[in-house]
Scaffold this motif. Sequence first.
Motif, PDB file in Angstrom:
ATOM      1  N   PRO A  25       3.203 -66.797  19.437  1.00  0.00           N
ATOM      2  CA  PRO A  25       3.172 -65.352  19.157  1.00  0.00           C
ATOM      3  C   PRO A  25       2.665 -65.079  17.750  1.00  0.00           C
ATOM      4  N   ALA A  26       1.977 -63.961  17.603  1.00  0.00           N
ATOM      5  CA  ALA A  26       1.469 -63.515  16.313  1.00  0.00           C
ATOM      6  C   ALA A  26       2.224 -62.267  15.881  1.00  0.00           C
ATOM      7  N   THR A  27       2.572 -62.196  14.606  1.00  0.00           N
ATOM      8  CA  THR A  27       3.300 -61.046  14.088  1.00  0.00           C
ATOM      9  C   THR A  27       2.379 -59.925  13.626  1.00  0.00           C
ATOM     10  N   ARG A  39     -13.908 -59.373  19.764  1.00  0.00           N
ATOM     11  CA  ARG A  39     -14.725 -60.580  19.714  1.00  0.00           C
ATOM     12  C   ARG A  39     -14.030 -61.717  18.960  1.00  0.00           C
ATOM     13  N   ALA A  40     -13.302 -61.397  17.900  1.00  0.00           N
ATOM     14  CA  ALA A  40     -12.621 -62.418  17.098  1.00  0.00           C
ATOM     15  C   ALA A  40     -11.371 -61.796  16.484  1.00  0.00           C
ATOM     16  N   TYR A  41     -10.382 -62.646  16.217  1.00  0.00           N
ATOM     17  CA  TYR A  41      -9.097 -62.220  15.668  1.00  0.00           C
ATOM     18  C   TYR A  41      -8.783 -63.004  14.414  1.00  0.00           C
ATOM     19  N   ARG A  42      -8.116 -62.348  13.489  1.00  0.00           N
ATOM     20  CA  ARG A  42      -7.469 -63.029  12.376  1.00  0.00           C
ATOM     21  C   ARG A  42      -5.967 -62.776  12.527  1.00  0.00           C
ATOM     22  N   LEU A  43      -5.228 -63.845  12.848  1.00  0.00           N
ATOM     23  CA  LEU A  43      -3.833 -63.736  13.258  1.00  0.00           C
ATOM     24  C   LEU A  43      -2.908 -64.186  12.135  1.00  0.00           C
ATOM     25  N   VAL A  48       8.769 -70.764   9.122  1.00  0.00           N
ATOM     26  CA  VAL A  48      10.036 -70.673   8.405  1.00  0.00           C
ATOM     27  C   VAL A  48       9.809 -70.439   6.915  1.00  0.00           C
ATOM     28  N   GLY A  49       8.883 -71.155   6.320  1.00  0.00           N
ATOM     29  CA  GLY A  49       8.621 -71.011   4.898  1.00  0.00           C
ATOM     30  C   GLY A  49       7.647 -69.907   4.559  1.00  0.00           C
ATOM     31  N   GLY A  50       7.263 -69.077   5.519  1.00  0.00           N
ATOM     32  CA  GLY A  50       6.257 -68.034   5.299  1.00  0.00           C
ATOM     33  C   GLY A  50       5.149 -68.157   6.319  1.00  0.00           C
ATOM     34  N   GLY A  51       4.542 -67.048   6.640  1.00  0.00           N
ATOM     35  CA  GLY A  51       3.509 -67.050   7.670  1.00  0.00           C
ATOM     36  C   GLY A  51       2.208 -67.660   7.190  1.00  0.00           C
ATOM     37  N   ARG A  52       1.371 -68.009   8.137  1.00  0.00           N
ATOM     38  CA  ARG A  52       0.036 -68.539   7.848  1.00  0.00           C
ATOM     39  C   ARG A  52      -0.986 -67.762   8.657  1.00  0.00           C
ATOM     40  N   SER A  53      -2.204 -67.721   8.178  1.00  0.00           N
ATOM     41  CA  SER A  53      -3.289 -67.005   8.840  1.00  0.00           C
ATOM     42  C   SER A  53      -4.162 -67.983   9.609  1.00  0.00           C
ATOM     43  N   GLU A  54      -4.672 -67.531  10.720  1.00  0.00           N
ATOM     44  CA  GLU A  54      -5.570 -68.365  11.528  1.00  0.00           C
ATOM     45  C   GLU A  54      -6.583 -67.465  12.209  1.00  0.00           C
TER      46      GLU A  54
END
Length: 283
Positions: A25-27, A39-43, A48-54
């Motif tokens: 799941p993405a927040t 066409r494209a997503y930045r999620l 636990v230690g903080g979110g990451r982008s993908e």
Amino acid sequence: MFHLTARGLALRGEAVFLIRDRLIPATDWDMTTRDGVPRAYRLRIPEVGGGRSETALAAEVLHFRIGCDAVTPWAGSAPLRRSQLSAQLLHELETALRDVFHDAPLGSQIIPVPEGSAEDMAGLRAGFRGRRGAALVIEGVAQAVGAGMHPQLGKAPDQLSPDLSRTLADKVLSEAKAAVFSAFGVLPGLQNPATTGPMVREAQRHLAQLVLQPIAMLMAEEATAKLGGMVSIDVVRPMQAFDAGGKARALSTMVAALAAAKEAGIEGATLQDALAFIDWADE
């Protein structure tokens, strides 16, 4: 996944999952579109230690959405956003009632007593001060000197509790809740204290057939296109009623119909077709 999707659609109108070895799941997310199609997503993936982008292509993302607008077909809207006045009214009512029951002197009284010395009255008032539900104020009555005059005559304790019945708070609160229930596709009669079993069953069928099943079909269409296999989601089948008493009555009616048909000389094939139709209609 299903409970996260349901919560996301109910509160946000959208739910996004990144397709990997499992659904992640993405927040939060943003996207690029072409012809109104993502066409494209930045999620933003929670950790636990903080979110990451993908960053991922649209084919790698499951994006469920409801209440889409023609201007922004790539974004959904929550049911409460489409009924903001009802939600705000319910919030204001609950806040006001909370403040009343928290701060109002419920059960407190003003009690008239004969006037005494200053020290005695001060001590009496201090003993009642701050005691919610007790006598917060002591009203002194001066002793009158006169023939037949009594200072306590006609005096009675006065209530300090607010009269909420004149505000119609209960009626307005019920109507606001009913409006919020309607926004989510729940019939307000389901929350009626006098609701009977048939009403509960029909309200649940209405919710499953006319509200949840179309959303499930949209989810199944998105999952089929992105996961590479046929996906089917059915929320109507589990809502079918299994009434043993009703089936027993139906069986006795069918037996009586068979006996009557035999006496009337009706052909077996015609009777079997009629019974099959009755059984299908009962389901």
